[in-house]
Design a protein around this motif. Sequence first.
Motif: not given
Length: 287
Positions: A84-92, A176-177
């Motif tokens: 979740d944290w990796i995806y959140l960073i990627s989206q930001k 991440a994606f």
Amino acid sequence: MKRNLKKNKTEIIRFIIQILFFIIAPSAFNVAFNGIKYVFIQVGLGEKIQLTTFVTGLLALLIYTCIFGRFFCGFACAFGSVSDWIYLISQKTQKLIKHRINLFSNQGVKVVAKIVEYIKYFILFGILILCYEGRWNSLSSFSPWEMFARLRAGEFGINANKIAIIILICIFIATAFIERFFCRFLCPMGAVFSLIPVLPIFNIFRNKGNCINGCSACSKRCPMQIDLPDDDSGDYDENCIQCLKCFSICPKENNHAQIKTIRGNEFWLIVIKVLILGLVMLFVKII
């Protein structure tokens, strides 16, 4: 600001709980899965199954999941939280550079993804066969989740399996994606949780008759890309990880638990689930 804070309060609470469990119980996923592997290894050897920490941890999480659904996956699994944290960073980051990557914008890709989700069952079956035949120990060093557990425990060293590291890095890049990539397509423990029966009490439903025409916000927001079942359908998607993101996005506040007087994302209900899960982990010495 206050409206957004109120709207996203469930996700903020969840984020805090994820950090808490990541600190106090980072190995819970590995303990449970080691319990399954141990059982099949012992059966293959024709030896007695002892109530080890792995087995009691597995049984405790399975019973908990039968009652509360896959709340553990959505709130307490260390691998899931990092995803979740990796995806959140990627989206930001994508928002910051004003370039969005949406791999599931095409309907055909979504259909393929639904088929690919079955890979986790083949992975689970393959591992259990290897355990039964006594071959898993010689291959376990290639496991990305074993490598993740070692990294989280600070046991990473020069002798770490390079292939496992590469696989883990590839999983993180995909994460991440593709939100919850590992959970959706590869997680063997997730496959186990999806196969056990779950009481309908805390399952999430929606009144489709009250939905806005053409609205599919909850499905688009769902990290597992599932469609919430209608109240009267009696259906339940075993891939629901109880993350409750559908509650934050619904413009009509149309989602609720099986007991219609309970929405399902109430603060007190989340706290009760967390406390029970924490006590269960403490009892079986996962914490």
